[in-house]
Design an enzyme around this catalytic site. Structure first.
Site, PDB file in Angstrom:
ATOM      1  CB  ALA A  32      -0.783  -0.068   0.994  1.00 44.46           C
ATOM      2  CG  ASP A  33       2.411   5.071  -1.883  1.00 46.74           C
ATOM      3  OD1 ASP A  33       3.684   4.838  -1.036  1.00 46.74           O
ATOM      4  OD2 ASP A  33       2.202   6.317  -2.140  1.00 46.74           O
TER       5      ASP A  33
END
Length: 205
Positions: free
Chosen positions: A80-81
């Site tokens: 995830a970012d």
């Protein structure tokens, strides 16, 4: 956890060193390992839509972990970012305290977007990315209060220079959307994807 909410059907690798992301999965009873791989973070292209940029970053990070993992062909990799967007500007992590103060001044009294993109790379190599957006409104605070927060050290490695799950919660007046998304993992949407792919399932009674 004595009573897991979800049973894990295939191996899961969290391609992130974030303690909060690990906590979300652990609390649900999902069995996973953590693997990380250091690398340069992509920069946004000129005119790139923030959600598209976040998805590109999340997938790049996840693929870089999978490429060197001994579980490459057996596990579902999750990465995830999270980015903070004010207007059309993507706000990264502050370079120093002065930069953090500038960021917080601009966010103070305004509504911004927090976008977390999640990338899933399944055991067969297929990929899936999606982005979730939450609107966050900050209360107006004085420079003295903002400087006091910066002195805690918390803003130094946070996108937008604050952490809603930490001391920085006092800055936030209102959110519209997913709280877990602001923290760094849109849990509701992730579970939908993992269930649909047969990676996890609700625990049988």
């Amino acid at each position: 956890m004595n009573t897991p909410v979800y049973a894990t059907l295939t191996p899961v690798v969290l391609a992130s060193g974030s303690p909060r992301r690990s906590q979300f999965l652990s609390e649900l009873g999902i069995i996973f390992s953590v693997e990380t791989h250091a690398g340069d973070e992509p920069l946004p292209d000129t005119g790139e839509v923030p959600a598209s940029f976040a998805c590109r970053c999340a997938l790049a990070k996840t693929l870089s972990v999978r490429e060197v993992s001994p579980h490459k062909d057996a596990a579902c990799f999750i990465g995830a970012d999270t980015i903070v967007v004010l207007g059309n500007e993507i706000m990264g992590k502050p370079a120093d305290n002065a930069h953090a103060l500038d960021m917080l001044r601009r966010l103070s009294g305004n509504t911004h977007k927090v976008i977390t993109a999640t990338a899933l790379v399944y055991a067969d190599g297929t990929t899936e990315t999606y982005a979730v957006e939450t609107a966050v409104t900050m209360k107006q605070y004085s420079d003295e209060a903002l400087r006091a927060y910066i002195r805690t050290g918390e803003p130094s490695d946070k996108a937008g220079a604050y952490a809603i799950q930490g001391i920085g919660s006092f800055l936030v007046e209102e959110i519209c959307g997913s709280w877990s998304n602001v923290v760094g993992l849109p849990v509701t949407e992730l579970l939908e994807k993992l269930q649909a792919a047969g990676v996890v399932t609700p625990t049988a009674q």
